[in-house]
Design an enzyme around this catalytic site. Structure first.
Site, PDB file in Angstrom:
ATOM      1  N   PHE A   1       0.852  -1.185   0.000  1.00 23.61           N
ATOM      2  CA  PHE A   1       0.000   0.000   0.000  1.00 23.61           C
ATOM      3  C   PHE A   1       0.891   1.239   0.000  1.00 23.61           C
ATOM      4  CE2 PHE A   1      -4.543   0.963   0.698  1.00 23.61           C
ATOM      5  CZ  PHE A   1      -5.092  -0.241   0.307  1.00 23.61           C
TER       6      PHE A   1
ATOM      7  N   GLN B   1      -8.050  14.551   3.022  1.00 24.43           N
ATOM      8  CA  GLN B   1      -7.334  13.772   2.000  1.00 24.43           C
ATOM      9  C   GLN B   1      -8.136  13.618   0.705  1.00 24.43           C
ATOM     10  OE1 GLN B   1      -6.573   9.297   2.544  1.00 24.43           O
ATOM     11  NE2 GLN B   1      -4.564  10.246   2.663  1.00 24.43           N
TER      12      GLN B   1
ATOM     13  N   HIS C   1      -8.107  11.209  -2.394  1.00 21.77           N
ATOM     14  CA  HIS C   1      -7.540   9.931  -2.830  1.00 21.77           C
ATOM     15  C   HIS C   1      -7.276  10.023  -4.332  1.00 21.77           C
ATOM     16  CE1 HIS C   1      -7.153   5.670  -3.662  1.00 21.77           C
ATOM     17  NE2 HIS C   1      -7.226   5.389  -2.375  1.00 21.77           N
TER      18      HIS C   1
ATOM     19  N   LEU D   1     -14.497   4.982  -5.229  1.00 20.99           N
ATOM     20  CA  LEU D   1     -13.084   4.677  -5.014  1.00 20.99           C
ATOM     21  C   LEU D   1     -12.606   3.426  -5.740  1.00 20.99           C
ATOM     22  CD1 LEU D   1     -10.930   5.986  -3.069  1.00 20.99           C
ATOM     23  CD2 LEU D   1     -11.119   3.851  -1.820  1.00 20.99           C
TER      24      LEU D   1
ATOM     25  N   GLU E   1      -6.337   1.611  -3.415  1.00 26.05           N
ATOM     26  CA  GLU E   1      -4.895   1.635  -3.633  1.00 26.05           C
ATOM     27  C   GLU E   1      -4.367   0.199  -3.770  1.00 26.05           C
ATOM     28  OE1 GLU E   1      -3.359   4.902  -1.255  1.00 26.05           O
ATOM     29  OE2 GLU E   1      -1.939   3.450  -0.478  1.00 26.05           O
TER      30      GLU E   1
ATOM     31  N   ARG F   1      -0.671   9.272  -0.626  1.00 32.22           N
ATOM     32  CA  ARG F   1      -1.794   9.760  -1.432  1.00 32.22           C
ATOM     33  C   ARG F   1      -1.700  11.237  -1.799  1.00 32.22           C
ATOM     34  NH1 ARG F   1      -6.508   6.399   1.764  1.00 32.22           N
ATOM     35  NH2 ARG F   1      -5.865   4.413   0.883  1.00 32.22           N
TER      36      ARG F   1
ATOM     37  N   HIS G   1     -11.819  12.180   0.150  1.00 35.59           N
ATOM     38  CA  HIS G   1     -11.865  10.830   0.699  1.00 35.59           C
ATOM     39  C   HIS G   1     -11.893  10.752   2.225  1.00 35.59           C
ATOM     40  CE1 HIS G   1     -11.303   6.538   0.717  1.00 35.59           C
ATOM     41  NE2 HIS G   1     -10.145   6.608   1.345  1.00 35.59           N
TER      42      HIS G   1
ATOM     43  N   ARG H   1      -3.104  10.875   5.783  1.00 40.91           N
ATOM     44  CA  ARG H   1      -3.207   9.503   6.298  1.00 40.91           C
ATOM     45  C   ARG H   1      -2.633   8.502   5.290  1.00 40.91           C
ATOM     46  NH1 ARG H   1      -6.854   5.210   5.538  1.00 40.91           N
ATOM     47  NH2 ARG H   1      -8.409   6.413   4.401  1.00 40.91           N
TER      48      ARG H   1
HETATM   49  C1  LIG Z   1     -14.606   3.666  -0.391  1.00 45.97           C
HETATM   50  C2  LIG Z   1     -13.718   3.702   0.807  1.00 45.97           C
HETATM   51  C3  LIG Z   1     -12.713   2.762   0.962  1.00 45.97           C
HETATM   52  C4  LIG Z   1     -11.895   2.780   2.081  1.00 45.97           C
HETATM   53  N1  LIG Z   1     -10.918   1.822   2.215  1.00 45.97           N
HETATM   54  C5  LIG Z   1     -10.151   1.827   3.336  1.00 45.97           C
HETATM   55  C6  LIG Z   1      -9.164   0.806   3.541  1.00 45.97           C
HETATM   56  O1  LIG Z   1      -9.016  -0.117   2.740  1.00 45.97           O
HETATM   57  N2  LIG Z   1      -8.413   0.858   4.661  1.00 45.97           N
HETATM   58  C7  LIG Z   1      -8.557   1.845   5.599  1.00 45.97           C
HETATM   59  O2  LIG Z   1      -7.845   1.852   6.584  1.00 45.97           O
HETATM   60  N3  LIG Z   1      -9.502   2.816   5.429  1.00 45.97           N
HETATM   61  C8  LIG Z   1     -10.294   2.817   4.342  1.00 45.97           C
HETATM   62  N4  LIG Z   1     -11.249   3.787   4.181  1.00 45.97           N
HETATM   63  C9  LIG Z   1     -11.500   4.723   5.285  1.00 45.97           C
HETATM   64  C10 LIG Z   1     -12.321   4.038   6.358  1.00 45.97           C
HETATM   65  O3  LIG Z   1     -13.180   3.090   5.786  1.00 45.97           O
HETATM   66  C11 LIG Z   1     -13.167   5.025   7.159  1.00 45.97           C
HETATM   67  O4  LIG Z   1     -12.376   6.082   7.583  1.00 45.97           O
HETATM   68  C12 LIG Z   1     -13.738   4.325   8.373  1.00 45.97           C
HETATM   69  O5  LIG Z   1     -14.437   3.157   7.999  1.00 45.97           O
HETATM   70  C13 LIG Z   1     -14.646   5.220   9.211  1.00 45.97           C
HETATM   71  O6  LIG Z   1     -15.181   4.436  10.242  1.00 45.97           O
HETATM   72  P1  LIG Z   1     -15.995   5.089  11.426  1.00 45.97           P
HETATM   73  O7  LIG Z   1     -16.361   3.987  12.362  1.00 45.97           O
HETATM   74  O8  LIG Z   1     -15.271   6.249  11.963  1.00 45.97           O
HETATM   75  O9  LIG Z   1     -17.292   5.653  10.697  1.00 45.97           O
HETATM   76  P2  LIG Z   1     -18.442   4.899   9.846  1.00 45.97           P
HETATM   77  O10 LIG Z   1     -18.124   3.512   9.531  1.00 45.97           O
HETATM   78  O11 LIG Z   1     -18.822   5.785   8.742  1.00 45.97           O
HETATM   79  O12 LIG Z   1     -19.620   4.928  10.853  1.00 45.97           O
HETATM   80  C14 LIG Z   1     -20.257   6.146  11.213  1.00 45.97           C
HETATM   81  C15 LIG Z   1     -21.484   5.776  11.991  1.00 45.97           C
HETATM   82  O13 LIG Z   1     -22.027   6.948  12.571  1.00 45.97           O
HETATM   83  C16 LIG Z   1     -23.422   6.959  12.390  1.00 45.97           C
HETATM   84  N5  LIG Z   1     -23.830   8.368  12.443  1.00 45.97           N
HETATM   85  C17 LIG Z   1     -23.303   9.423  11.788  1.00 45.97           C
HETATM   86  N6  LIG Z   1     -23.937  10.552  12.159  1.00 45.97           N
HETATM   87  C18 LIG Z   1     -24.876  10.190  13.052  1.00 45.97           C
HETATM   88  C19 LIG Z   1     -25.849  10.897  13.771  1.00 45.97           C
HETATM   89  N7  LIG Z   1     -25.979  12.217  13.674  1.00 45.97           N
HETATM   90  N8  LIG Z   1     -26.677  10.206  14.593  1.00 45.97           N
HETATM   91  C20 LIG Z   1     -26.583   8.848  14.719  1.00 45.97           C
HETATM   92  N9  LIG Z   1     -25.654   8.138  14.049  1.00 45.97           N
HETATM   93  C21 LIG Z   1     -24.812   8.808  13.240  1.00 45.97           C
HETATM   94  C22 LIG Z   1     -23.646   6.264  11.068  1.00 45.97           C
HETATM   95  O14 LIG Z   1     -24.950   5.737  11.004  1.00 45.97           O
HETATM   96  C23 LIG Z   1     -22.594   5.161  11.145  1.00 45.97           C
HETATM   97  O15 LIG Z   1     -23.114   4.067  11.856  1.00 45.97           O
HETATM   98  C24 LIG Z   1     -12.073   3.780   3.058  1.00 45.97           C
HETATM   99  C25 LIG Z   1     -13.079   4.726   2.920  1.00 45.97           C
HETATM  100  C26 LIG Z   1     -13.898   4.700   1.790  1.00 45.97           C
HETATM  101  C27 LIG Z   1     -14.951   5.743   1.652  1.00 45.97           C
END
Ligand SMILES: Cc1cc2nc3c(=O)[nH]c(=O)nc-3n(C[C@H](O)[C@H](O)[C@H](O)COP(=O)(O)OP(=O)(O)OC[C@H]3O[C@@H](n4cnc5c(N)ncnc54)[C@H](O)[C@@H]3O)c2cc1C
Length: 597
Positions: free
Chosen positions: A117, A237, A239, A249, A252, A283, A370, A412
């Site tokens: 990566f 960031q 991407h 997306l 990578e 990135r 991203h 990141r």
């Molecule tokens: C397409 C894509 C591919 C990626 N690939 C990678 C990868 O391979 N490796 C890596 O390390 N990172 C990757 N990332 C980044 C990573 O996936 C995210 O940064 C990470 O999953 C975020 O997780 P989280 O638990 O913080 O938020 P999320 O998984 O988004 O969860 C947020 C939660 O908050 C809830 N929520 C939000 N606002 C409210 C509200 N007001 N009231 C109640 N609930 C609310 C939502 O319902 C959800 O349950 C990728 C991101 C994307 C978009």
């Protein structure tokens, strides 16, 4: 009728961070998770390429290398104590996920498979290293399902499709949240001893983004409205490889498996920008290089995109030129079937959204908004902080993309977000439960829903007026043009002016649906308010930083300025005004030096 619920620990968000926090908090405290989406629809499920950990399953790797790569990737803005902790924890949390049942892809000997990566290297040879642990290109999906199943097993209480609109505080102590239940439109008060925000990012501020519709910065906006600061928002960031015009997306991991970026002249242009690791530079570096190629007229057919090529003959050609070898020393060669088995979803996306088969044709790509490096400031235990001195907000915790620990600094590295979620989600959950054990329920204010009601009534009181979609589009275009990959003082000043104008017009925003049940029209309008608040704080923080560092690339200040700007930004909002303060970066082992890939 407002209902009131009581739980020792309330977790807002059911993505990877929220579920990991819930798993740990629920071991010793009564824990509930509130989520505006059904948990397994959270954005973590979209993560593709993998989670970083120096397991060294296929070739030598070390925690110290992972740590240094992360510091370098962060352009020296990451806090080195937190980075060391995260990287040291990485092998343990990956095995923990494996033992919970996560179906990782495997090497022939049964160990967890790992891929290359961007920015992850063998620090001795400086070549890319196999560090990303993956489950095909569905790693986030597998993490989310595994954690959700374990939360169900642990009897965590879920309030699905409850949208949190406010954080309740008394005498500076967090003591609850207010949420609207989507199915009924009723407001609910959740009284708690500890509250963990794990609400994800805010990529919907920008026009072209890999982020889902739900990524509207609710957590950062709610805490800003409650007088708490947001940290390092100027670092967002882009991407390098989003599908042309759609932003979806392309992981990578495709370049990790040997995919190559090619410009309109047929050149592998990354050789010029990052001679050692080439297509696998970090990135920020790759996104800027793509923009520069396009600006020089080297886009495909002179247009605003380049190609990502993973046709086996192209991958094998460049692997041979690079002298790339498999861990057993034989030359690296791939077939179409092997690529299909490693990135099946990417192949599927391209067939569905572009009508092309990436095993037979190159993919048209351009950088896409991203990931938020900034967010609610926390310490290494997930405790939210209220100032530059590191004062803890009692009862409030944050983890995941909404939080800024800061392990990602100004940029990141891929795979480090999933790692951040599980490491600091776990910390926040443990700490929230521990705090709850020694704290009492702090009494609620007399009318805890007043602030929320006021916000919703204002939107519901208008028919006609400004349209959510129009204001949203104007914000996204302006932020993409002027607070995007490259920035200037004039551009950012005009973005600040524009966002202020949009915030004025937002006061007149109206909705067509005035019903109670599943009123997504109303909630979309409320979310736009969050995006506008976070956009303003982002643009002001960016405008105030006259240097280029990581994802913050200024054309008028192209150099990094460690003497004056090796510091974190803290932003507070008061109406239309954003007040900024700064705090030092924690440097332990690695003094800043020039960043070369
Ligand atoms: C397409 C894509 C591919 C990626 N690939 C990678 C990868 O391979 N490796 C890596 O390390 N990172 C990757 N990332 C980044 C990573 O996936 C995210 O940064 C990470 O999953 C975020 O997780 P989280 O638990 O913080 O938020 P999320 O998984 O988004 O969860 C947020 C939660 O908050 C809830 N929520 C939000 N606002 C409210 C509200 N007001 N009231 C109640 N609930 C609310 C939502 O319902 C959800 O349950 C990728 C991101 C994307 C978009």
């Amino acid at each position: 009728m407002t209902q009131t619920h009581q739980h020792e620990v309330i977790i807002v968000g059911a993505g990877g961070a929220g579920l990991m926090a819930a798993l740990y908090a629920s071991r010793s405290a009564d824990t509930a998770v509130l989520s505006k989406l059904y948990p397994t629809r959270s954005h973590t499920g979209a993560a593709q390429g993998g989670i970083g950990a120096a397991l060294g399953n296929l070739e030598p790797d070390k925690v110290e290398w992972h740590s240094f790569d992360t510091v370098k990737g962060s352009d020296y803005l990451g806090d080195q104590d937190a980075i060391d902790y995260m990287c040291a924890q990485a092998p343990e949390v990956v095995y923990e996920l494996e033992h919970m049942g996560l179906p990782f892809s495997r090497n022939p000997d049964g160990t967890i498979a790992q891929r290359r990566f961007g920015g992850h290297t063998n620090n001795e040879t400086r070549q890319p290293v196999l560090r990303s642990c993956y489950a095909a290109d569905r790693t986030g999906h597998m993490i989310l399902q595994t954690l959700y199943q374990n939360c169900i097993k642990n009897k965590v209480h879920f309030y699905d499709e409850f949208h949190v609109l406010d954080l309740l505080m008394k005498d500076g102590v967090a003591n609850g949240v207010v949420a609207v239940e989507l199915a009924t439109g009723e407001l609910h008060v959740f009284h708690a001893k500890s509250i963990v925000f794990a609400t994800g990012g805010h990529g919907r501020i920008w026009e072209l983004t890999s982020n889902a519709y739900a990524y509207t910065g609710d957590g950062v906006a709610i805490t800003l409205r409650r007088g708490l600061p947001a940290q390092d928002l100027e670092f967002f960031q882009f991407h390098p490889t989003g599908i042309l015009k759609l932003g979806i997306l392309i992981t990578e991991g495709v370049r990790g498996e040997g995919g190559i970026l090619i410009n309109g002249k047929g050149e592998r242009f990354m050789e010029r920008y990052a001679p050692t690791v080439k297509d696998l530079a970090s990135r920020d570096v790759v996104s800027r290089s793509i923009y520069l190629e396009i600006r020089d007229g080297n886009g495909i057919k002179g247009d605003r995109y380049v190609h990502l090529d993973m046709r086996p003959e192209v991958v094998n050609h460049y692997a041979e030129l690079d002298g790339r070898k498999l861990p057993d020393g034989t030359p690296y060669r791939v077939t179409g079937e092997q690529l299909l088995s490693k990135v099946p979803d990417i192949v599927d996306f391209c067939r569905t959204y572009l009508g092309i088969d990436p095993i037979k044709e190159p993919m048209p790509i351009q950088p896409t908004a991203h990931y938020a490096m900034g967010g609610i400031p926390t310490n290494m235990h997930g405790q939210a902080l209220s100032d530059a001195k590191g004062t803890i907000v009692p009862g409030l915790f944050a983890a995941g993309e909404v939080a800024c620990v800061s392990v990602h600094g100004a940029n990141r590295l891929g795979t480090n977000s999933l790692l951040d979620l599980v490491v600091f989600g776990k910390e926040a959950g443990k700490m929230a439960a521990e705090y709850a054990k020694s704290a009492d329920y702090k009494p609620l204010e007399a009318n805890p829903t007043d602030f929320t009601r006021e916000q919703l009534d204002r939107i519901l009181g208008k028919s006609g007026g400004e349209k959510v979609v129009t204001l949203g589009e104007e914000m996204k275009t302006k932020m993409m043009d002027d607070v995007g990959v490259f920035r200037t003082a004039d551009g950012m000043a005009s973005a600040i002016e524009k966002i202020r104008e949009l915030r004025q017009r937002y006061k007149n925003v109206g909705v067509d649906d005035h019903g109670k049940r599943f009123n997504t029209d109303l909630l979309n309008a409320w979310e736009l308010g969050c995006l506008l608040d976070v956009a303003l704080a982002t643009a002001v923080s960016a405008h105030a930083r006259p240097e280029s560092r990581g994802a913050h690339a200024r054309e008028d200040f192209p150099q990094r300025n460690d003497a004056e700007w090796l510091k974190h930004t803290l932003a507070w909002m008061d109406g239309d005004n954003v007040r900024l303060e700064y705090k030092p970066v924690t440097i332990t082992k690695h003094q800043p030096k020039e960043r070369v890939y």
